[in-house]
Design a protein around this motif. Structure first.
Motif, PDB file in Angstrom:
ATOM      1  N   LEU A 177       0.857  -1.179   0.000  1.00 23.66           N
ATOM      2  CA  LEU A 177       0.000   0.000   0.000  1.00 23.66           C
ATOM      3  C   LEU A 177       0.890   1.224   0.000  1.00 23.66           C
ATOM      4  O   LEU A 177       1.775   1.348   0.845  1.00 23.66           O
ATOM      5  CB  LEU A 177      -0.904  -0.007   1.239  1.00 23.66           C
ATOM      6  CG  LEU A 177      -1.849   1.157   1.454  1.00 23.66           C
ATOM      7  CD1 LEU A 177      -2.847   1.288   0.303  1.00 23.66           C
ATOM      8  CD2 LEU A 177      -2.598   0.986   2.782  1.00 23.66           C
ATOM      9  N   ALA A 178       0.665   2.113  -0.946  1.00 25.32           N
ATOM     10  CA  ALA A 178       1.476   3.324  -1.061  1.00 25.32           C
ATOM     11  C   ALA A 178       0.599   4.553  -0.944  1.00 25.32           C
ATOM     12  O   ALA A 178      -0.583   4.535  -1.294  1.00 25.32           O
ATOM     13  CB  ALA A 178       2.209   3.343  -2.401  1.00 25.32           C
ATOM     14  N   ALA A 179       1.200   5.620  -0.454  1.00 27.93           N
ATOM     15  CA  ALA A 179       0.574   6.937  -0.447  1.00 27.93           C
ATOM     16  C   ALA A 179       1.474   7.826  -1.288  1.00 27.93           C
ATOM     17  O   ALA A 179       2.686   7.841  -1.110  1.00 27.93           O
ATOM     18  CB  ALA A 179       0.457   7.472   0.976  1.00 27.93           C
ATOM     19  N   SER A 180       0.878   8.549  -2.231  1.00 25.57           N
ATOM     20  CA  SER A 180       1.656   9.331  -3.175  1.00 25.57           C
ATOM     21  C   SER A 180       0.967  10.664  -3.452  1.00 25.57           C
ATOM     22  O   SER A 180      -0.253  10.753  -3.397  1.00 25.57           O
ATOM     23  CB  SER A 180       1.785   8.539  -4.483  1.00 25.57           C
ATOM     24  OG  SER A 180       2.480   9.256  -5.457  1.00 25.57           O
ATOM     25  N   ALA A 181       1.745  11.688  -3.744  1.00 25.12           N
ATOM     26  CA  ALA A 181       1.210  12.985  -4.164  1.00 25.12           C
ATOM     27  C   ALA A 181       1.256  13.023  -5.685  1.00 25.12           C
ATOM     28  O   ALA A 181       2.304  12.811  -6.290  1.00 25.12           O
ATOM     29  CB  ALA A 181       2.036  14.117  -3.576  1.00 25.12           C
ATOM     30  N   GLU A 182       0.109  13.260  -6.290  1.00 23.88           N
ATOM     31  CA  GLU A 182       0.011  13.288  -7.749  1.00 23.88           C
ATOM     32  C   GLU A 182      -0.808  14.505  -8.149  1.00 23.88           C
ATOM     33  O   GLU A 182      -2.010  14.546  -7.909  1.00 23.88           O
ATOM     34  CB  GLU A 182      -0.661  12.017  -8.274  1.00 23.88           C
ATOM     35  CG  GLU A 182       0.026  10.724  -7.892  1.00 23.88           C
ATOM     36  CD  GLU A 182       1.398  10.564  -8.520  1.00 23.88           C
ATOM     37  OE1 GLU A 182       1.648  11.144  -9.598  1.00 23.88           O
ATOM     38  OE2 GLU A 182       2.230   9.862  -7.917  1.00 23.88           O
ATOM     39  N   GLY A 183      -0.145  15.498  -8.726  1.00 27.06           N
ATOM     40  CA  GLY A 183      -0.858  16.710  -9.129  1.00 27.06           C
ATOM     41  C   GLY A 183      -1.538  17.354  -7.940  1.00 27.06           C
ATOM     42  O   GLY A 183      -0.931  17.592  -6.914  1.00 27.06           O
ATOM     43  N   GLY A 184      -2.834  17.581  -8.057  1.00 24.46           N
ATOM     44  CA  GLY A 184      -3.597  18.218  -6.987  1.00 24.46           C
ATOM     45  C   GLY A 184      -4.215  17.240  -6.007  1.00 24.46           C
ATOM     46  O   GLY A 184      -5.125  17.604  -5.260  1.00 24.46           O
TER      47      GLY A 184
END
Length: 141
Positions: free
Chosen positions: A121-128
């Motif tokens: 399980l990953a948490a990522s920032a993508e654009g907005g």
């Protein structure tokens, strides 16, 4: 254990238990390639412009991690310390904030897997948005 990686995990409120020496399940590199890629579809999307976005990331990450069996009964799981460094065994605490693992303000990439290796399980920032990305590894069961 790499001091920078340990500090990053501890700053996020995780209890660092030590470098994972176990076998089986995906490596950090394998998990990264299968979970975080150009065609990845998030299982959760959280708008970054909300004032409580980081709290929502934390809450939803915990809920998915617990529901999928990523977190063991004692609160432990594996967190990526880096491609070369591999997995580190950590434990959730009352202070744990997955969103605090960001290297830069507003940026986020945290990859975790179950001790058995069946789920990443990953948490990522993508654009907005912040994305939660999930991948099963059935062979690990």
């Amino acid at each position: 254990m790499d001091a920078k990686a340990q500090s990053r995990l501890e700053s996020a409120g995780l209890e660092v238990l030590g470098v994972y020496e176990g076998e089986g399940g995906p490596t950090v590199t394998e998990a990264f390639r299968r979970v975080v890629h150009l065609d990845a579809e998030p299982v959760e999307r959280i708008p970054r412009n909300g004032g409580d976005a980081r709290q929502v990331v934390d809450e939803r990450w915990r809920a998915r991690a617990r529901a999928g069996g990523l977190v063991a009964d004692d609160g432990s799981f594996l967190a990526a310390a880096g491609m070369e460094l591999g997995w580190v065994r950590v434990r959730l605490t009352e202070r744990t904030s997955i969103s605090s693992t960001a290297d830069q303000p507003g940026e986020l990439l945290f990859i975790a897997r179950s001790l058995s290796g069946h789920l990443a399980l990953a948490a990522s920032a993508e654009g907005g948005e912040y994305w939660l990305l999930e991948e099963e590894f059935p062979k690990a069961l």
